[in-house]
Design an enzyme around this catalytic site. Sequence first.
Site, short mmCIF file in Angstrom:
data_model
loop_
_atom_site.label_atom_id
_atom_site.label_comp_id
_atom_site.label_asym_id
_atom_site.label_seq_id
_atom_site.Cartn_x
_atom_site.Cartn_y
_atom_site.Cartn_z
N HIS A 156 21.90 5.40 -0.35
CA HIS A 156 21.18 6.41 -1.15
C HIS A 156 19.91 5.84 -1.78
CE1 HIS A 156 25.03 8.65 -0.99
NE2 HIS A 156 25.56 7.47 -1.23
N SER A 277 -8.79 1.79 1.16
CA SER A 277 -9.12 3.14 0.75
C SER A 277 -10.64 3.25 0.63
CB SER A 277 -8.46 3.44 -0.59
OG SER A 277 -9.17 4.45 -1.27
N LYS A 283 -7.09 -1.01 -3.13
CA LYS A 283 -5.91 -0.59 -2.36
C LYS A 283 -5.80 -1.20 -0.98
CE LYS A 283 -3.71 3.08 -2.71
NZ LYS A 283 -3.30 4.45 -2.42
N GLU A 290 2.69 4.44 8.62
CA GLU A 290 2.69 5.89 8.36
C GLU A 290 2.39 6.67 9.63
OE1 GLU A 290 1.28 5.71 3.67
OE2 GLU A 290 -0.17 6.19 5.20
#
Length: 463
Positions: A156, A277, A283, A290
Amino acid sequence: MSNQNNQILKNTNAQILDEFNASIMFDKELYSQDIKGSIAHSQMLCEQGILTKEEQEVIESGLLQVKDEIESGKFEFSLAYEDIHMAVENRLTEIIGEPGKRLHTARSRNDQVATDFRLYVQEKSLSIKEQLKQLVDTFVNVASKHTDTLIPGMTHLQHAQPLNFGYHMLAYANMFKRDFQRFESSYERNNYSPLGSAALAGTPHNINRQSTSDKLGFTAPSAHAMDTVSDRDFALEILFNISTSMMHVSRISEELVTWSSYEFQFVRMSDEYATTSSIMPQKKNPDVPELLRGKTGRVYGNLISLFTVMKGLPLAYNKDTQEDKEGVFDSVRTIEISLKILNEVIKTMIVNVDKMENACKIGHLSATDLADFLVQKQNMPFRTAYYITKDVVEKANSLNKDISELTVEEIRESNDEIKNIDEEIVMYLDLRNSMNARTSIGGTSTKQTENQIEDFKTWLEKN
Ligand code: ARG
């Protein structure tokens, strides 16, 4: 409407129709399989006395010339010839004349396309299998370096029990090994030659299907002509196999996204595979995993799309099946690039051992070990031990400690029933000891993980 306008409209309609009907713009991908199939067919026709030796030789060299033209970019793909099969045959006849017109004896485009497409699927199954094997090897290599690196095992997405990171990597090695086996078994199941099925019912010509089957590397000719020209199970199987592999790719990608976040920092992706970014200079984004995760969607789509195309088709060939190819090409391209990139990402990722081990000190990962100790050493029923352990966890929380950091006195104070618990319990609650205690088959102990790595090495050598 004037006559002239009428003519223009007709032309345009004809053009639209040609475009609508044609598959050449995508099935040109099958040119090498088409030419290979045609050469085998012509050789068989010659063996059977249907073509003369001279005719066969001129056909074969003509086909090789067409192949050259395609590969050197000289070949002009035009809508005039609907699909790759017509385009190749037509160009062949332009080059060699009369004998070119004899190539299609005892063959239909229906068995031709089924043969070409099946050859493509079979070739790709082998190369994807090879990529999967490399990926298994990569996971096993990373695993072998981290059989003693602690990482919180989760259920979980909550801290559950301590694992070693190598063990976690081997879970993926197992998934990709099963994927390998799936491609292997569908390859075997589908390795039957459609060639010679003709339009739907076989042919009156005295052909030898075994001969073309052998030449093309199939196991045997398919058993039923009508089934073979209309069946696309083999395409669905590769789509399913790719979907399953991409699901696995997506799951490890999801973990990489999580693990590379500021909150976790378990791994750092090599700079090559992290992006920046455009607005936030600080970043580093996990665009690559992804995208791997995102690309899974189109692959599932291709599977469902072909299922839907096939579901209502009467026997035998129907033009609907022309829709079978683009999705397969797309899924194949997607898995090929995805496996290649994932392999590099895993190979080059930097594992932050300290972060992983520190994270294990949160969440009382060895709590189950206390309950297990009480069951094993004091013959306590598990459920009783479970409730006592809850008290110890509460005690640890009140002291702002992890259960693995408690002294034996603190444990004894937690609950009357364990006020005399043996001091060796402290050892049992140690995180590394907890991981190593799981020695059951398939368990996470370093010893079991090493055994599994050995099994993988044997498998990798054999396959
Ligand atoms: N381009 C067709 C396809 O991809 C080839 C088979 C055409 N056969 C036919 N009878 N129209 O399915």
